[in-house]
Design a protein around this motif. Structure first.
Motif, PDB file in Angstrom:
ATOM      1  N   ASP A 150       0.815  -1.216   0.000  1.00 50.79           N
ATOM      2  CA  ASP A 150       0.000   0.000   0.000  1.00 50.79           C
ATOM      3  C   ASP A 150       0.851   1.269   0.000  1.00 50.79           C
ATOM      4  OD1 ASP A 150      -2.226  -1.606   0.053  1.00 50.79           O
ATOM      5  OD2 ASP A 150      -2.523  -1.459   2.215  1.00 50.79           O
ATOM      6  N   ASN A 166       2.716   1.659  -3.399  1.00 51.28           N
ATOM      7  CA  ASN A 166       1.791   2.057  -4.457  1.00 51.28           C
ATOM      8  C   ASN A 166       1.326   3.496  -4.270  1.00 51.28           C
ATOM      9  OD1 ASN A 166       1.215  -0.231  -6.354  1.00 51.28           O
ATOM     10  ND2 ASN A 166       0.798  -1.291  -4.436  1.00 51.28           N
ATOM     11  N   GLY A 167       1.182   3.922  -3.014  1.00 49.48           N
ATOM     12  CA  GLY A 167       0.814   5.307  -2.762  1.00 49.48           C
ATOM     13  C   GLY A 167       1.876   6.273  -3.259  1.00 49.48           C
ATOM     14  N   SER A 193     -10.490   3.789  -7.233  1.00 46.44           N
ATOM     15  CA  SER A 193      -9.767   3.555  -5.986  1.00 46.44           C
ATOM     16  C   SER A 193     -10.204   4.546  -4.912  1.00 46.44           C
ATOM     17  CB  SER A 193      -8.257   3.682  -6.222  1.00 46.44           C
ATOM     18  OG  SER A 193      -7.818   2.750  -7.191  1.00 46.44           O
TER      19      SER A 193
END
Length: 313
Positions: free
Chosen positions: A53, A56-57, A176
């Motif tokens: 996470d 990817n952020g 998302s």
């Protein structure tokens, strides 16, 4: 077994090819920005699970920075000459559409058939797997029939993606965002505010609030699928389904149609509104939205009325 991972690998390969074509294009003074942008998209497809996470952020922030600071640009026009297009159109005629139709035909056939082979295909993802197979099959047929240069599909794909730019991935970003909103409890907060504005015992008020909310949240988020969990949590489930005992199937199905009316009226729905404007090279990038508003508003009113008269019989 063929799983969704193979689809990500295929998509990552396409993005990597776009990055390499940009890197080699010395005519584009922003080729490094383009290459970095599509290269990061390839990384997200290939290594998204490994990045986690937080990783990817950071990748998303890098994409936003490249696009936000003007790092993307189109190269000099490397489209196929008009004379060549006209000659091929005269030679192949409407049969050219057959190549495009291979993709949805394969997706439909695969969705129906691949579920019978759980040992070979991930039955939960057969539609996306079939879609990817359709792309490969259409590409193969195009090569055999048209005898195109091996690099032509990728080079022209790169040209189109560069023309669209950051808007090409906006739907993915917004979807998302919708999931994040739902997990953060935005629906509960919105529901508390909206329910105070609806008169007690007013079914019509609740239906109107739900339909308008779906359209407005879709306009803000650019994606009806992102708006849906927020509005269901806010109004759909607590009021329309539980309190007024409406038909969940009708409320959800027509509620999505109300959201699609919002899609017609917002530039945030980039794949429907900004992308066509970019591909057609329209001077006004919002021309598509402006042409659709007159259809969207009465259609939204019809959808709200359908929810009221069909879901609560």
């Amino acid at each position: 077994m063929i799983t969704l991972t193979w689809v990500y690998v295929l998509a990552g390969a396409a993005f990597a090819a776009f990055a390499l074509f940009n890197l080699a294009d010395v005519s584009n003074n922003r080729r490094y920005g383009n290459a970095a942008f599509w290269g990061l998209m390839a990384v997200s497809m290939w290594a998204g699970d490994w990045l986690g996470d937080f990783g990817n952020g950071l990748l998303v922030l890098a994409l936003v920075a490249i696009a936000g600071f003007g790092g993307l640009g189109k190269a000099k026009d490397d489209a196929i000459p008009d004379a060549t297009k006209q000659e091929r159109a005269a030679r192949y005629g409407n049969g050219l559409f057959g190549i495009a139709l291979i993709i949805p035909a394969t997706a439909l056939a695969g969705t129906l058939l691949f579920k019978e082979f759980p040992a070979l295909f991930d039955v939960k993802q057969v539609t996306l797997i079939s879609l990817a197979m359709g792309v490969l099959l259409a590409l193969a047929v195009g090569y055999i029939w048209l005898r195109a240069a091996p690099s032509l599909p990728l080079s022209q794909g790169r040209r189109l993606m560069d023309s669209v730019g950051w808007a090409a991935i906006l739907p993915q970003m917004l979807a998302s965002l919708g999931a994040v909103f739902a997990l953060a409890g935005v629906g509960d907060v919105v529901g508390g505010v909206v329910q105070q504005a609806i008169p007690d015992g007013s079914l019509a008020g609740a239906v109107i609030a739900f339909g308008l909310g779906m359209a407005l949240f879709t306009m803000v988020m650019g994606n009806a699928f992102a708006a849906f969990p927020v509005m269901i949590a806010a109004i759909g489930m607590p009021l329309l389904i539980k309190q007024y005992e409406g038909d969940p199937a009708i409320i959800c199905a027509i509620g999505m149609l109300a959201g699609f009316c919002g899609t017609l009226m917002t530039p945030m729905a980039a794949n429907f509104n900004l992308v066509p404007a970019a591909l057609l090279e329209l001077k006004d990038e919002n021309a598509v939205v402006k042409a659709q508003v007159a259809t969207a508003i009465p259609l939204l009113a019809v959808n709200i009325a359908l929810i009221y008269f069909l879901a609560f019989r």
